[in-house]
Design an enzyme around this catalytic site. Sequence first.
Site, PDB file in Angstrom:
ATOM      1  CD  GLU A  80    -132.105 -11.929  16.191  1.00  0.00           C
ATOM      2  OE1 GLU A  80    -131.934 -10.898  16.166  1.00  0.00           O
ATOM      3  OE2 GLU A  80    -133.080 -12.379  16.754  1.00  0.00           O
ATOM      4  CB  SER A 130    -105.876  -9.074   4.180  1.00  0.00           C
ATOM      5  OG  SER A 130    -106.611 -10.228   4.642  1.00  0.00           O
ATOM      6  N   GLY A 138    -134.550  -3.244  15.063  1.00  0.00           N
ATOM      7  CA  GLY A 138    -134.186  -1.898  14.693  1.00  0.00           C
ATOM      8  C   GLY A 138    -134.105  -0.826  15.526  1.00  0.00           C
ATOM      9  CB  CYS A 163    -136.688  -6.297  18.649  1.00  0.00           C
ATOM     10  SG  CYS A 163    -136.084  -5.115  19.748  1.00  0.00           S
ATOM     11  CE1 TYR A 164    -139.222   0.690  14.706  1.00  0.00           C
ATOM     12  CE2 TYR A 164    -139.371  -0.827  12.694  1.00  0.00           C
ATOM     13  CZ  TYR A 164    -139.642   0.470  13.157  1.00  0.00           C
ATOM     14  OH  TYR A 164    -140.247   1.319  12.465  1.00  0.00           O
ATOM     15  CG  HIS A 176    -132.740  -9.486  19.528  1.00  0.00           C
ATOM     16  ND1 HIS A 176    -132.764  -9.007  18.044  1.00  0.00           N
ATOM     17  CD2 HIS A 176    -132.891  -8.408  20.226  1.00  0.00           C
ATOM     18  CE1 HIS A 176    -132.902  -7.523  18.050  1.00  0.00           C
ATOM     19  NE2 HIS A 176    -133.229  -7.114  19.239  1.00  0.00           N
ATOM     20  CE  LYS A 195    -113.661 -13.826  10.001  1.00  0.00           C
ATOM     21  NZ  LYS A 195    -112.621 -13.338   9.225  1.00  0.00           N
ATOM     22  N   GLY A 255    -105.663 -13.160   5.537  1.00  0.00           N
ATOM     23  CA  GLY A 255    -106.800 -13.731   6.606  1.00  0.00           C
ATOM     24  C   GLY A 255    -107.708 -14.722   5.837  1.00  0.00           C
ATOM     25  CB  VAL A 256    -110.146 -17.373   7.192  1.00  0.00           C
ATOM     26  CG1 VAL A 256    -111.084 -16.322   7.709  1.00  0.00           C
ATOM     27  CG2 VAL A 256    -110.972 -18.261   6.354  1.00  0.00           C
ATOM     28  CG  ASP A 257    -113.063 -13.187   6.092  1.00  0.00           C
ATOM     29  OD1 ASP A 257    -113.585 -14.242   6.457  1.00  0.00           O
ATOM     30  OD2 ASP A 257    -112.971 -11.971   6.904  1.00  0.00           O
ATOM     31  CB  SER A 258    -108.594 -11.837   1.527  1.00  0.00           C
ATOM     32  OG  SER A 258    -107.546 -12.342   2.512  1.00  0.00           O
TER      33      SER A 258
END
Length: 509
Positions: A169, A221, A53, A80-81, A167, A365, A223-226
């Site tokens: 991750e 839209s 954070g 980290c934090y 980090h 994604k 795009g792949v997401d919608s």
Amino acid sequence: MEKIIILDFGSQYTQLIARKIRELGVYSEIHRYDLSLSKIKTENPRAIILSGGPSSVWEKDSPKISKEVFNLEIPVFGICYGLQLISHLLGGKVVKAKKREYGFAELFVKDFDGLFKDLPEKSQVWMSHGDEVYELPDEFKITASTENSRVAAIENRKKYIYGVQFHPEVVHTQQGKKILQNFIFNICHISPSWSIESFIEDSIKKIRNTVKQEKVLCALSGGVDSTVTAMLINKAVDKSLISIFVNTGFLRKGEFEYFLDTFRNLKLKVIGVDASRKFLEALRGIVNPEKKRKIIGKLFIDIFKDSAKNMGGIKFFAQGTTYPDVIESSSVKGPSAVIKSHHNVGGLPKNIGFKLLEPLKELFKDEVREIGRKLGIDEEIISRHPFPGPGLAVRIVGKITPERLRILREVDEILLEEIKKSNIYNNLWQAFSVLLPVRSVGVMGDQRTYQQAVVLRMVESIDGMTANWYRIDYPLLSKISSRIVNEVKGVNRVLYDITTKPPGTIEWE
């Protein structure tokens, strides 16, 4: 199903932690840092991870947790934090570092029995901190260091409390996945039981239970997401879903007609709305990118409301929000800093008049693409590069005009055509063009020119949260540049963006 809870203290990387854990086959949930102790007990997690954070633990209003978390007799891992908070709450001392660490650092492992089991003595990690642990709490030991951080990792194996200053991750940390594996499997002894298939199954159940017999309006839209959102909801509620594809005037060349046909081939009930003049008029003279996004967000909702009135009785509005959208707009989980508003998150007005349905908002994604494949969506759509909801409006820096849109469309078409012919499209996370609000002097046919400058942006990434600029072959870059200058009227200079994320974002606005 066994799970890990992540308490979010505002890191831009928090969802990456969850993503990495899910990749290892373990279910994880993100909650605000101030999740109550009673709620944590109710959730019954097998472990707790404290994210990074932007705050300092010694600041008056910095986010903190109850010390009772460390008495729950389950493993705790601070990143980290999170490491600094563990030290601060348990009697250690955290101070402002004499030398801040941002970026790559070399980790020197001192103890190989805990987090660093089977790791090399030296490896590359990703740092992002301005504070450091000066004194350790009782019963803790230092298990790794870097050149600038004496305390890069700490462990209290008796109480199962662990922390790292870097980090694990992010992809930049070479042994990050192995460190998480050691924590999850060797320390927490959790069995992998989560998968994309189980997510799809659970999502369909949740959507059905939420929507019941009501109608859903979905924003498409291209795009792949919608598209994945629409297919997932369609699988859950079938005839209750109505999708709308809006031509904002900021789409690429020929995309409105192309995607309407594509959606209908996917058996989606879709209505095409051409509102290009309305959007262009609303953005006339607007330069500030945040204003652009807010105006576009409001216009989208106005169009959906008008459509809903004609359909009658629609209560739910679905959109393809993913976590990178959420975390860059504003944190719904923890105290993250706002990077930019997305039209389908921060750009939405507070009272939109619908109940939001965002089944993908906890996913990245690559996970969305995998769901799309499982749902039978064509690979051409699945592998399509991310395209912002506001479209070319946020790839034109400065004022938006029909002429500037023409220039950018033609430039973008050449760029995509060449990288597809060169078979590098699928190696890239994104490739696009940006039109700058500056002109430069040039010479064409022995004549002086004073025309537009464009920037080409190509990046490699796994999740969109971090990205490296693409090392394109010079002959291909030269060919693209030559074609743009020779074929696009109004452009006489081409630049190539070699900024990583961070410190830059992938999009310019």
